[in-house]
Design an enzyme around this catalytic site. Structure first.
Site, PDB file in Angstrom:
ATOM      1  N   ARG A 145      40.009   4.691  31.626  1.00 10.87           N
ATOM      2  CA  ARG A 145      40.971   4.659  30.521  1.00 10.87           C
ATOM      3  C   ARG A 145      41.582   3.278  30.322  1.00 10.87           C
ATOM      4  O   ARG A 145      42.437   3.086  29.467  1.00 10.87           O
ATOM      5  CB  ARG A 145      42.090   5.671  30.786  1.00 10.87           C
ATOM      6  CG  ARG A 145      41.648   7.106  30.726  1.00 10.87           C
ATOM      7  CD  ARG A 145      42.672   8.025  31.365  1.00 10.87           C
ATOM      8  NE  ARG A 145      42.721   7.839  32.815  1.00 10.87           N
ATOM      9  CZ  ARG A 145      43.605   8.419  33.625  1.00 10.87           C
ATOM     10  NH1 ARG A 145      44.544   9.199  33.126  1.00 10.87           N
ATOM     11  NH2 ARG A 145      43.560   8.215  34.925  1.00 10.87           N
ATOM     12  N   ASP A 203      55.484   9.469  39.032  1.00 11.48           N
ATOM     13  CA  ASP A 203      54.642   9.567  37.831  1.00 11.48           C
ATOM     14  C   ASP A 203      55.141  10.736  36.965  1.00 11.48           C
ATOM     15  O   ASP A 203      54.366  11.363  36.238  1.00 11.48           O
ATOM     16  CB  ASP A 203      53.166   9.761  38.213  1.00 11.48           C
ATOM     17  CG  ASP A 203      52.204   9.240  37.157  1.00 11.48           C
ATOM     18  OD1 ASP A 203      52.666   8.694  36.131  1.00 11.48           O
ATOM     19  OD2 ASP A 203      50.989   9.395  37.341  1.00 11.48           O
ATOM     20  N   SER A 246      50.734  12.817  32.518  1.00  8.00           N
ATOM     21  CA  SER A 246      49.776  13.914  32.549  1.00  8.00           C
ATOM     22  C   SER A 246      49.020  13.864  33.866  1.00  8.00           C
ATOM     23  O   SER A 246      48.828  12.806  34.462  1.00  8.00           O
ATOM     24  CB  SER A 246      48.792  13.782  31.387  1.00  8.00           C
ATOM     25  OG  SER A 246      48.039  12.594  31.521  1.00  8.00           O
TER      26      SER A 246
HETATM   27 ZN    ZN Z   1      49.180   5.687  36.060  1.00  7.35          ZN
END
Ligand code: ZN
Length: 388
Positions: free
Chosen positions: A162, A284, A288
């Site tokens: 990503r 985090d 997601s």
């Molecule tokens: Zn991350």
């Protein structure tokens, strides 16, 4: 109104014995035994049966939500004040993630300001996964100089499908910009680096140290516990002076796939001889948690929580036998030092009045105070966010 905490067993985070703490004007005014103030001037909390620790710092939270890797419906919701309170988290650093397009720096900053008004302390990183960095001002240096809440850049993604696949030069230039902006603004100017599962691992970070004049203090790599090989690299990187951050939000499938539980990761770092000051945990939160199949197809997606932060520390103490004062550092004094948050992460006169009272033994959170305001007492939240 002053707040007087009586007879707490203080972990500042180092073990400091029994003390009273007098809080006022958002600060710790006094920390010493037997403080006497006439009752009409202060609310008294008897803490004879409790431990006092600094409020927890969560240095990587998707405060306005993140995700979106499975389409619009998978964009995750933002952080609620209640979750922060339940987690004992009194300071968060907000970041954007994969999506730096429908989520913007302006929105991130607005959410940070909102949480601040609701009662906790907030900071943000500029940018998102991709390079070139999308900042609010024309440059990262100007974001650091002119926007109080900006303390660094990130989370910039490396070694991940990503990521924007930046060149090494582009990454090194970013760390240089962060360094320069940090120096000029008197802030950390740190780059929060997202590490994926890719085989390049920490390669770019090692090259920054080997091929440029930049120091390890300018980079804070996260998700280092996500697989065994990255974790092994992380041990060597930390022993060479780098900071390493472990992510507490997880899924059973991640752990089955080789992710190392934060509490175990901390114990193994210490056993390997890593300085405990080099290690941090972040949640985090609201990011997601995508579950990919081997072909890179999204199988499932869920949401990280800031309430996972302290349970990882508790587990380090109760299951891995790490001293409470050492384990607490990874969510208090260490992130405060790494992020140069001078009034955070420690209990001492002059520091911000952010603290958590814990039950000894089980280490349950009983009381949370942020900026001198009581947000939880007796295990029950006393405040809610605006629309909760
Ligand atoms: Zn991350």
């Amino acid at each position: 109104m002053l707040l007087l905490i009586k007879n707490a067993d203080v972990y500042a985070p180092e073990k400091s014995g029994r003390c009273d703490l007098l809080l006022g004007g958002g600060k710790i005014l006094l920390m010493e035994p037997d403080i006497r103030i006439p009752g009409r001037y202060c609310e008294v909390i008897e803490a004879r049966d409790l431990l006092a620790a600094p409020g927890f710092i969560d240095g990587h939270v998707h405060i306005m939500g993140g995700g979106g890797e499975g389409g619009f419906a998978t964009r995750t919701p933002g952080l609620s004040l209640t979750d922060a309170i339940l987690g004992g988290v009194t300071t968060v650093v907000g970041c954007l993630g994969t999506d730096g397009f429908t989520r913007t720096m302006a929105g991130l900053l607005a959410k940070a300001k909102g949480l601040d008004e609701e009662g906790i302390s907030t900071f943000v990183y500029s940018g998102s996964y991709g390079l070139p960095l999308r900042t609010l001002m024309p440059s990262l240096e100007e974001d650091l100089l002119f926007i109080d809440k900006v303390i660094g850049a990130g989370e910039v993604a490396l070694s991940d499908h990503r990521s924007s696949q930046p060149t090494f030069e582009a990454f090194a230039q970013l760390v240089g910009m962060a360094r320069r902006g940090g120096l000029l603004s008197g802030k950390a100017g740190i780059v929060n680096v997202h590490l994926g599962d890719g085989p390049r691992g920490l390669d770019f970070l090692r090259r920054v140290l080997a091929e440029t004049e930049l120091a390890p203090s300018q980079m804070w790599p996260t998700h280092i516990n996500r697989n065994p090989s990255l974790f092994e690299e992380g041990i060597a990187y930390a022993k060479a002076g780098g900071f390493v951050d472990f992510t507490t939000s997880t899924l059973a499938s991640y752990l089955d796939g080789g992710e190392i539980t934060c509490s175990v990761a901390l114990r193994r770092m210490l056993e390997a001889g890593v300085d405990p000051g080099q290690v941090t945990f972040t949640s985090d939160g609201q990011g997601s948690l995508p579950d990919w199949d081997p072909a890179g197809r999204l199988q499932d997606i869920s949401v990280g929580r800031v309430t996972s932060l302290f349970p990882a520390v508790r587990k380090a103490v109760l299951e891995e036998g790490i001293a409470l004062e050492t384990a607490l550092r990874v969510i208090t004094a260490n992130p405060a030092r790494i992020l140069k948050l001078k009034a955070k992460g420690r209990l001492a006169p002059g520091m911000d009045a952010d603290l958590v009272l814990l039950e000894p033994g089980k280490l349950e959170i009983r009381t949370v105070i942020a900026k001198g305001r009581l947000l939880m007492k007796g295990g029950k939240p006393l405040a809610k966010g605006m629309f909760e």
